[in-house]
Write an enzyme that holds these catalytic residues in place. Structure first.
Site, PDB file in Angstrom:
ATOM      1  N   HIS A   1      -9.107  -3.624  -2.610  1.00  0.00           N
ATOM      2  CA  HIS A   1      -8.156  -2.758  -1.639  1.00  0.00           C
ATOM      3  C   HIS A   1      -8.474  -1.549  -1.739  1.00  0.00           C
ATOM      4  CE1 HIS A   1      -3.939  -2.283  -0.317  1.00  0.00           C
ATOM      5  NE2 HIS A   1      -4.288  -0.846  -0.706  1.00  0.00           N
ATOM      6  N   GLU A   2      -8.776  -0.581  -2.820  1.00  0.00           N
ATOM      7  CA  GLU A   2      -9.128   0.688  -2.973  1.00  0.00           C
ATOM      8  C   GLU A   2     -10.325   1.139  -2.278  1.00  0.00           C
ATOM      9  OE1 GLU A   2      -6.633   2.470  -3.623  1.00  0.00           O
ATOM     10  OE2 GLU A   2      -5.503   0.819  -4.422  1.00  0.00           O
TER      11      GLU A   2
ATOM     12  N   HIS B   1     -10.194   1.499   1.358  1.00  0.00           N
ATOM     13  CA  HIS B   1      -9.803   2.680   1.550  1.00  0.00           C
ATOM     14  C   HIS B   1     -11.088   3.622   2.171  1.00  0.00           C
ATOM     15  CE1 HIS B   1      -5.521   2.778   1.890  1.00  0.00           C
ATOM     16  NE2 HIS B   1      -5.339   2.102   0.571  1.00  0.00           N
TER      17      HIS B   1
ATOM     18  N   CYS C   1       0.883  -1.033  -0.138  1.00  0.00           N
ATOM     19  CA  CYS C   1      -0.016  -0.110  -0.031  1.00  0.00           C
ATOM     20  C   CYS C   1       0.807   1.161   0.110  1.00  0.00           C
ATOM     21  CB  CYS C   1      -0.906   0.077   1.204  1.00  0.00           C
ATOM     22  SG  CYS C   1      -1.927   1.436   1.352  1.00  0.00           S
TER      23      CYS C   1
END
Length: 406
Positions: free
Chosen positions: A366-367, A370, A324
């Site tokens: 993953h994004e 966030h 990351c």
């Protein structure tokens, strides 16, 4: 005669209390059901209210609990049924007797809601019991309590007010999963029953999106379109707070969208710290925007997405190394769904959905994490609690030579 009068003195107040309690529960349920009609973007439609069903009001499920406060509890992430998680902290243990046996439930406070005045005293009690999947919703039910109701270290729990999460009626909601500590080994035949109507897909409310706030506009306009943005790191306390804060939907036509997109793209392609994706919070913008490299498309282009949501995740799991930009010098194996269904808003305000699989699906997961304040180390902690069955000896996968390994 005196004995009859004595019995009446005992029985009549009890009967009146039962009638009053039944009326209170009926009024509570009527208000709850009516509230669904006030929101056209809610989980139920008007013609589906008839499918709502409840156990008869029963004052046996009105119990007194001893309250054991839990001061200085750390926050933790409670998994939700959409594959994400929300931040909570334990507030108290609620100990109660029921039919001669002792039970305990944990009451939680939402970290996000606790910061607003209206929910400062709110206690959230998600629980499961032996009726789940039989007469009640398989995903468990919820209770709402209040700190203000605690008297002399006691609190009344009325299971007749147990209600279903929105996920019982519609897909697209982030409903917390009751923790293991709140699984009761008895049947709570009170509160809301299983919903047997048609399941909906959550309607996207474009008008609820927001423009950039003053701080965000200042960050975006601090340099020209071609200038890299500062990447927020978990090692910086104030930057970590931004990374941990859930983001908001962004108006697709905000005049600064293009400039932010341009600067984020330059940042993710920085030769010194090149990535395959980047999210708004990583550059100090708590809005739902991400860049993702599409390894599943010709020439592997980067694409910009506004208000992305993952509305379905496959049960098939892949394990692969992840790093990351906000967590430098670290890389670990993370479990992710092999395939997802993505929903987002295009630059014309249209809601678009598509299925994505393989390594590209991992980048999206993953994004999007966030945007909920979830970092991949949180997933590592979650993996310790999960169990899975290896399929290595049951099936084999192959990939045509020349393609990127997913």
């Amino acid at each position: 005669m005196q004995r009859i009068v004595f019995l009446l003195l005992i029985f009549v107040p009890s009967l009146i209390f039962a009638q009053n309690h039944a009326q209170e529960i009926a009024t509570y349920r009527k208000k709850k059901d009516a509230a669904y009609l006030k929101n056209e973007y809610g989980p139920l439609k008007a013609d589906q209210l008839s499918y709502l069903d409840y156990f008869p009001a029963n004052q046996q499920y009105l119990v007194k609990a001893k309250v054991e406060l839990l001061p200085d509890e750390p926050t933790f992430r409670m998994p939700t049924y959409d594959g994400t998680s929300n931040e909570y902290k334990r507030y108290a243990l609620l100990h109660f007797d029921f039919f001669g046996a002792k039970y305990t439930l944990t009451a939680y406070q939402s970290v996000a809601l606790f910061q607003t005045e209206a929910y400062r005293d709110h206690l959230f009690v998600p629980f499961m019991d032996n009726t789940n999947g039989v007469s009640s919703y398989e995903g468990g039910r919820y209770l709402d309590l209040s700190i203000k109701e605690i008297r002399n270290n006691e609190l009344t729990i009325d299971f007749n007010k147990a209600y279903n999460p929105y996920c019982a009626y519609s897909n697209g909601y982030r409903c917390p999963q009751p923790p293991k500590d709140n699984i009761l080994s008895l049947a709570i035949e009170a509160g809301e029953k299983k919903y047997k109507g048609p399941k909906n897909e959550r309607k996207v409310n474009i008008s609820a999106a927001k423009n950039f706030n003053d701080t965000e506009r200042e960050i975006i306009n601090s340099a020209d379109d071609t200038t890299l943005m500062h990447v927020y790191l978990i090692t910086h306390e104030k930057e970590l707070a931004v990374l941990r804060k859930p983001s908001e939907d962004l108006k697709f036509d905000d005049p600064l969208v293009d400039k932010l997109a341009s600067r984020m793209f330059k940042t993710v392609q920085d030769p010194q710290h090149k990535g395959v994706g980047i999210a708004g919070p990583q550059v100090g913008i708590n809005k739902n925007v991400i860049w993702v490299q599409r390894f599943d498309k010709a020439n592997e282009p980067f694409e910009f997405y506004i208000n992305p949501k993952i509305i379905w995740r496959s049960k098939l799991i892949r394990i692969g190394a992840e790093g990351c930009l906000s967590i430098p010098d670290r890389k670990e194996d993370v479990e992710r769904s092999y395939a997802i269904r993505l929903q987002y808003v295009d630059r014309k305000g249209n809601v678009v959905e598509e299925n994505i699989e393989g390594f590209t699906a991992v980048i999206f997961q993953h994004e999007v994490d966030h945007l909920y304040g979830i970092l991949y180390p949180d997933r590592l902690e979650q993996q310790l609690e999960s169990t899975s069955v290896p399929l290595d000896d049951k099936m084999k996968f192959r990939l045509e030579k020349g393609h990127i390994i997913p």
